[in-house]
Design a protein around this motif. Sequence first.
Motif, short mmCIF file in Angstrom:
data_model
loop_
_atom_site.label_atom_id
_atom_site.label_comp_id
_atom_site.label_asym_id
_atom_site.label_seq_id
_atom_site.Cartn_x
_atom_site.Cartn_y
_atom_site.Cartn_z
N UNK A 122 -23.69 -11.82 6.38
CA UNK A 122 -22.37 -12.62 6.74
C UNK A 122 -22.31 -14.15 6.49
N UNK A 123 -23.49 -14.88 6.88
CA UNK A 123 -23.38 -16.31 6.75
C UNK A 123 -23.26 -16.61 5.14
N UNK A 124 -23.96 -15.69 4.31
CA UNK A 124 -23.91 -16.08 2.99
C UNK A 124 -22.69 -15.48 2.20
N UNK A 125 -21.91 -14.87 2.80
CA UNK A 125 -20.72 -14.00 2.16
C UNK A 125 -21.22 -13.16 1.21
N UNK A 126 -22.22 -12.36 1.65
CA UNK A 126 -22.74 -11.27 0.87
C UNK A 126 -22.15 -9.87 1.38
N UNK A 127 -21.41 -9.26 0.35
CA UNK A 127 -20.73 -7.99 0.88
C UNK A 127 -21.74 -6.75 1.34
N UNK A 128 -21.33 -6.15 2.10
CA UNK A 128 -22.12 -5.15 2.81
C UNK A 128 -21.48 -3.63 2.69
N UNK A 129 -22.29 -2.85 2.16
CA UNK A 129 -22.00 -1.41 2.06
C UNK A 129 -22.97 -0.60 3.23
N UNK A 130 -22.04 0.53 3.82
CA UNK A 130 -22.84 1.06 5.17
C UNK A 130 -22.63 2.84 4.86
N UNK A 131 -23.46 3.17 4.85
CA UNK A 131 -23.56 4.90 4.85
C UNK A 131 -24.07 5.46 5.89
N UNK A 132 -23.48 6.68 6.11
CA UNK A 132 -23.94 7.58 7.21
C UNK A 132 -24.12 8.97 6.60
#
Length: 179
Positions: A40-50
Motif C-alpha cells: 500500500x505504501x508503495x502503491x502496488x496493486x494487490x490481488x486476493x484469491x480464496x
Amino acid sequence: MLEIENVVLLIVDIQGKLAHLMDKKEILFKNVQNLIKGSRALDIPILWVEQNPQGLGPTIPEIADMLSDIQPISKMSFSSCRNDSFLQALNALDRKQVLISGIEAHICVYQTAADLVDMGYEVQVVTDAVSSRNLENKEIGLQRMRESGVSLTSVETALFELLKVAEGDQFRQIIRIIK
C-alpha cells in the motif's frame, strides 16, 4: 529485480480454520500484514484469491480487514491461474512480476507460482509470508517452486528491493512497517 511499476502482490487463500492450522501462524499473519502495508505504501496493486470460500470460510479478519477495498476472487482450482476471473484481473494490471504470499505453500501457492512462471511471469514467493500445516510440506513446496523457476524472497528483502534507496517518504513508511 522487482520494480514498483511492474509488480503485483498476490495473497493466496489465508482462510478460515485452515489459516489457524498453519505452522508459525502468528509470524505468518504478521508478515502478510506487513507485506500488505508495504505494498500500500508503495502503491502496488494487490490481488486476493480464496479457495472454495463456501467450504473453507472467508479470509481471516486480520487480513480481510486490510483488503476491504478489494474484492476477493473465488476459485475452486488449486492454481489461481486456472480461474478466468483471476487471469482477467491479472491481465488488466499489465504487470509481469508477481510477488506471492499465502497458504498452503506446497499446494495452492506452489501450483499458482509454477503456472505463472509457465505463462512468462517473473515470480517471487515471500518465504516468511507463506506457510503449510507443517514445516516439511512448506519446505517441499519452496523446493518445488525453486525447481520451477520461482525466486524466493522475504518481506524485508522484497520491500527494500522495491524501494531501491534509503530516503524519502516511502522509505520512512517502510521503516515504520518493519519495526
